[in-house]
Scaffold this motif. Structure first.
Motif, mmCIF file in Angstrom:
data_model
loop_
_atom_site.group_PDB
_atom_site.id
_atom_site.type_symbol
_atom_site.label_atom_id
_atom_site.label_comp_id
_atom_site.label_asym_id
_atom_site.label_seq_id
_atom_site.Cartn_x
_atom_site.Cartn_y
_atom_site.Cartn_z
ATOM 1 N N ALA A 49 26.490 35.401 35.558
ATOM 2 C CA ALA A 49 25.384 36.125 36.187
ATOM 3 C C ALA A 49 25.694 36.510 37.627
ATOM 4 C CB ALA A 49 24.106 35.280 36.143
ATOM 5 N N LEU A 50 26.492 35.668 38.308
ATOM 6 C CA LEU A 50 26.831 35.951 39.690
ATOM 7 C C LEU A 50 28.077 36.822 39.823
ATOM 8 C CD1 LEU A 50 26.375 32.407 41.304
ATOM 9 C CD2 LEU A 50 24.782 34.319 41.399
ATOM 10 N N GLY A 51 28.662 37.178 38.677
ATOM 11 C CA GLY A 51 29.917 37.922 38.708
ATOM 12 C C GLY A 51 29.862 39.167 39.555
ATOM 13 N N SER A 52 28.798 39.927 39.392
ATOM 14 C CA SER A 52 28.675 41.166 40.158
ATOM 15 C C SER A 52 28.519 40.877 41.651
ATOM 16 C CB SER A 52 27.491 41.985 39.639
ATOM 17 O OG SER A 52 27.385 43.199 40.336
ATOM 18 N N ARG A 53 27.733 39.839 42.004
ATOM 19 C CA ARG A 53 27.525 39.488 43.410
ATOM 20 C C ARG A 53 28.832 39.034 44.065
ATOM 21 N NH1 ARG A 53 23.171 38.192 46.282
ATOM 22 N NH2 ARG A 53 22.537 40.195 45.406
ATOM 23 N N LEU A 54 29.644 38.289 43.329
ATOM 24 C CA LEU A 54 30.889 37.781 43.877
ATOM 25 C C LEU A 54 31.901 38.886 44.162
ATOM 26 C CD1 LEU A 54 31.398 34.575 41.673
ATOM 27 C CD2 LEU A 54 30.520 34.714 44.009
ATOM 28 N N THR A 55 31.678 40.084 43.577
ATOM 29 C CA THR A 55 32.584 41.202 43.843
ATOM 30 C C THR A 55 32.182 41.984 45.087
ATOM 31 O OG1 THR A 55 31.310 42.712 42.424
ATOM 32 C CG2 THR A 55 33.075 41.457 41.377
ATOM 33 N N GLU A 56 31.028 41.657 45.676
ATOM 34 C CA GLU A 56 30.566 42.380 46.858
ATOM 35 C C GLU A 56 31.250 41.855 48.119
ATOM 36 O OE1 GLU A 56 26.358 41.931 46.875
ATOM 37 O OE2 GLU A 56 26.060 43.005 44.987
ATOM 38 N N PRO A 57 31.604 42.718 49.055
ATOM 39 C CA PRO A 57 32.306 42.289 50.275
ATOM 40 C C PRO A 57 31.533 41.263 51.102
ATOM 41 C CG PRO A 57 32.441 44.669 50.014
ATOM 42 C CD PRO A 57 31.452 44.187 48.987
ATOM 43 N N ASP A 58 30.181 41.372 51.136
ATOM 44 C CA ASP A 58 29.403 40.461 51.971
ATOM 45 C C ASP A 58 29.059 39.147 51.265
ATOM 46 O OD1 ASP A 58 27.722 41.544 50.140
ATOM 47 O OD2 ASP A 58 26.137 42.114 51.563
ATOM 48 N N SER A 59 29.665 38.883 50.092
ATOM 49 C CA SER A 59 29.409 37.629 49.378
ATOM 50 C C SER A 59 30.181 36.462 49.981
ATOM 51 C CB SER A 59 29.804 37.774 47.906
ATOM 52 O OG SER A 59 31.208 37.923 47.766
ATOM 53 N N GLY A 60 31.191 36.757 50.782
ATOM 54 C CA GLY A 60 32.025 35.699 51.338
ATOM 55 C C GLY A 60 33.270 35.449 50.538
ATOM 56 N N LEU A 61 33.369 36.071 49.341
ATOM 57 C CA LEU A 61 34.565 35.942 48.510
ATOM 58 C C LEU A 61 35.222 37.301 48.248
ATOM 59 C CD1 LEU A 61 33.882 33.214 45.776
ATOM 60 C CD2 LEU A 61 35.530 33.158 47.636
ATOM 61 N N GLY A 62 34.409 38.280 47.859
ATOM 62 C CA GLY A 62 34.928 39.620 47.620
ATOM 63 C C GLY A 62 35.918 39.690 46.475
ATOM 64 N N LEU A 63 35.603 39.038 45.359
ATOM 65 C CA LEU A 63 36.484 39.085 44.197
ATOM 66 C C LEU A 63 36.455 40.467 43.552
ATOM 67 C CD1 LEU A 63 35.538 35.711 42.430
ATOM 68 C CD2 LEU A 63 37.349 36.105 44.102
ATOM 69 N N THR A 64 37.523 40.810 42.856
ATOM 70 C CA THR A 64 37.517 42.016 42.037
ATOM 71 C C THR A 64 36.933 41.677 40.669
ATOM 72 O OG1 THR A 64 39.716 41.607 41.111
ATOM 73 C CG2 THR A 64 39.604 42.809 43.209
ATOM 74 N N THR A 65 36.611 42.709 39.893
ATOM 75 C CA THR A 65 36.097 42.473 38.539
ATOM 76 C C THR A 65 37.100 41.683 37.704
ATOM 77 O OG1 THR A 65 34.812 44.519 38.616
ATOM 78 C CG2 THR A 65 35.267 43.586 36.439
ATOM 79 N N ALA A 66 38.362 42.038 37.841
ATOM 80 C CA ALA A 66 39.393 41.324 37.088
ATOM 81 C C ALA A 66 39.482 39.868 37.525
ATOM 82 C CB ALA A 66 40.743 42.014 37.275
ATOM 83 N N GLN A 67 39.272 39.590 38.822
ATOM 84 C CA GLN A 67 39.333 38.213 39.318
ATOM 85 C C GLN A 67 38.162 37.369 38.818
ATOM 86 O OE1 GLN A 67 39.736 39.026 43.589
ATOM 87 N NE2 GLN A 67 41.796 38.127 43.551
ATOM 88 N N VAL A 68 37.009 38.019 38.582
ATOM 89 C CA VAL A 68 35.881 37.290 37.989
ATOM 90 C C VAL A 68 36.269 36.814 36.585
ATOM 91 C CG1 VAL A 68 33.518 37.476 37.151
ATOM 92 C CG2 VAL A 68 34.138 38.489 39.347
ATOM 93 N N GLY A 69 36.903 37.718 35.823
ATOM 94 C CA GLY A 69 37.388 37.322 34.497
ATOM 95 C C GLY A 69 38.467 36.260 34.597
ATOM 96 N N LEU A 70 39.334 36.368 35.614
ATOM 97 C CA LEU A 70 40.383 35.373 35.813
ATOM 98 C C LEU A 70 39.790 34.008 36.145
ATOM 99 C CD1 LEU A 70 43.370 34.626 36.150
ATOM 100 C CD2 LEU A 70 43.221 35.403 38.528
ATOM 101 N N ALA A 71 38.756 33.987 36.991
ATOM 102 C CA ALA A 71 38.095 32.726 37.337
ATOM 103 C C ALA A 71 37.508 32.060 36.099
ATOM 104 C CB ALA A 71 36.999 32.972 38.371
ATOM 105 N N ALA A 72 36.966 32.877 35.206
ATOM 106 C CA ALA A 72 36.428 32.342 33.955
ATOM 107 C C ALA A 72 37.547 31.737 33.126
ATOM 108 C CB ALA A 72 35.726 33.449 33.173
ATOM 109 N N GLY A 73 38.676 32.440 33.056
ATOM 110 C CA GLY A 73 39.813 31.912 32.314
ATOM 111 C C GLY A 73 40.347 30.628 32.919
ATOM 112 N N ILE A 74 40.369 30.545 34.256
ATOM 113 C CA ILE A 74 40.837 29.335 34.939
ATOM 114 C C ILE A 74 39.900 28.156 34.654
ATOM 115 C CG2 ILE A 74 41.102 28.292 37.230
ATOM 116 C CD1 ILE A 74 42.257 30.964 38.164
ATOM 117 N N TYR A 75 38.601 28.413 34.635
ATOM 118 C CA TYR A 75 37.628 27.368 34.299
ATOM 119 C C TYR A 75 37.906 26.818 32.898
ATOM 120 C CZ TYR A 75 33.111 25.356 32.892
ATOM 121 O OH TYR A 75 32.123 24.535 32.405
#
Length: 483
Positions: A49-75
């Motif tokens: 649910a937070l995937g889209s927020r985590l891709t925003e520059p002002d989120s403090g992380l600024g992940l890309t869409t692919a990195q959100v999927g990568l984080a899921a895979g790492i989990y």
């Protein structure tokens, strides 16, 4: 330091545990152990649910869409590693020690996730969080099946595994408020989500301290006197509650076993592959199918809504609530039929039925027929059946292998099946989202094919384990040693 003397004994403990009527004591087990699935559902939903927020520059992380999927895979990768490591330790050192340790690891890691300021720190924390949850699967499923009476094992196991979706619903509602910029700054809301997960885990830990060790594990590992004392206390508690003496257990229900300190990896692998090759294929098939489907869809569903269907970030999480309800109701309402109609019929029906419905959904989605509302409605129906099937995968591998290898068997199939389906799925779907709706529909079709294939394997290789003692479904290795 005390030395445990290993010997050959006869015990009626399995029969005594299976003949117990349902009582408040069993609810303690369910609440103390089963609630961990709420944490897993919360974790998966928060990131999705937070995937889209985590891709925003002002989120403090600024992940890309692919990195959100990568984080899921790492989990998921962390969950696989954790399940193997802690699964082996669970069979060696006991259920209780490990379901306390693994929950503690989850608490520390999820708190650390809230303080992520770089993608690498976030990935490491997600790995450790997954390791704690993966270890929980092995420790908890083995303990639950060894403490719950055989006649209710299917329904209880499915309902407990289905509680994952209570965490999903809670996580979805939670993120709606935490994503609201009027309430929380973009770089703060998602951090609070992980922090609240740790608070829930701490409450579960306090309850879990009162859940005992598995008497079945105890008498196998030289603690037969402690096991007899524990079962006697449980029986006394239940007799006081019901006001009725328990039926005696006959001598013909005793089993003879040769106690052992531990079971090595080589014997575990040999037992699964050479002695139960059909059950090995069955467990692997069930896990790969459900892991690919669930991890692929739920880690990226919010991205599908926001990136492809134009749903606002603060609205997308609401769609997970009805889906979560459908997932929870499936195992809850269908679970009792796994004990009455039987495992083979219900598992195959759940897998094949959900696969067919998923294929139909993919076709409609690719054809542009489904908007966000109707796609969500289709998922509710699909996952009503898929959830019962997915929950039964854990039940199956926990039942069909010997007691001494139970936790490691759960860990192995979870790790291998989830590794193949759960890591590939989110990463693949993270890329497919960038290619548009037709590509996502193809991914859904792959998931449908895997579910249908797993259902067909169940038809031909399924084990009729309903209402049978665990020791009858698969003879303990220690009983063979005694013979």
């Amino acid at each position: 330091m005390t030395t445990t003397t290993l010997k050959t004994i006869e015990t009626k403990i399995p029969a005594r545990m299976d003949r117990l009527p349902w009582a408040k004591w069993h609810w303690l087990v369910v609440l103390g152990l089963g609630t961990v699935w709420i944490l897993d559902g919360l974790e998966v939903t928060i990131v999705g649910a937070l995937g889209s927020r985590l891709t925003e520059p002002d989120s403090g992380l600024g992940l890309t869409t692919a990195q959100v999927g990568l984080a899921a895979g790492i989990y998921v990768a962390g969950a696989c590693v954790g399940s193997l490591v802690f699964g082996y330790l669970t069979d060696r050192f006991g259920r209780k020690k490990l379901f306390i340790i693994t929950l503690g690891l989850y608490l520390l890691a999820t708190v650390a996730t809230a303080f992520s300021f770089t993608p690498m720190w976030f990935f490491v924390c997600r790995f450790l969080t997954g390791a704690g949850i993966g270890g929980e699967y092995a420790a908890i499923n083995s303990a639950i099946d060894e403490l719950i009476p055989a006649r209710r094992r299917g329904a209880v196991d499915l309902a407990i595994n289905g509680s994952y979706w209570l965490g999903t619903a809670f996580g979805a509602v939670l993120t709606v408020f935490l994503l609201n910029p009027a309430l929380f700054a973009p770089e703060v809301g998602w951090r609070l989500a992980f922090g609240l997960g740790a608070v829930l885990g701490l409450v579960i830990l306090l309850v879990r301290r009162n859940v005992p060790e598995s008497p079945r594990w105890m008498f196998i590992h030289g603690r037969d006197e402690d096991a007899e004392k524990l079962v006697g206390e449980i029986e006394h508690t239940i007799e006081e509650e019901t006001g009725t003496p328990l039926d005696p257990v006959g001598d013909d229900q005793a089993i003879r076993i040769r106690q052992r300190k531990s079971t090595g990896f080589i014997q575990i692998a040999k037992t699964a592959v050479t002695e139960y090759p059909k059950r090995f294929v069955l467990g692997l098939s069930l896990f790969i199918g459900q892991a690919f489907l669930y991890n692929a869809v739920f880690f990226t569903y919010a991205l599908v809504l926001t990136k492809l269907l134009g749903v606002p970030d603060d609205i997308a999480p609401w769609s997970l609530v009805p889906i979560a309800i459908g997932n929870f109701l499936g195992p809850l309402l269908l679970g009792r039929f796994f004990d009455s109609i039987g495992r083979r019929v219900m598992i195959s029906t759940s897998y094949i039925g959900s696969g067919v419905l998923l294929a139909i959904t993919a076709a409609l989605f690719a054809g542009g027929v489904l908007d966000a509302f109707w796609l969500t409605a289709c998922w509710v129906v699909v996952f009503f059946f898929a959830s019962a099937g997915a929950s039964s995968a854990y039940l199956t591998v926990s039942e069909i292998f010997p007691l001494e290898t139970r936790a490691m068997s759960i860990a192995f199939f979870y790790a291998l099946g989830t590794g193949l389906g759960g890591i590939i799925g989110p990463i693949l779907f993270g890329q497919l989202i960038e290619d548009g709706i037709p590509a996502i529909a193809i991914g859904y079709c792959i998931g449908a094919g895997l579910m249908i294939a797993a259902g067909l394997v169940e038809v031909f290789l399924g084990v009729d384990a309903e209402r049978k003692p665990l020791e009858e479904i698969a003879q303990p290795l220690s009983a063979r040693d005694a013979d």
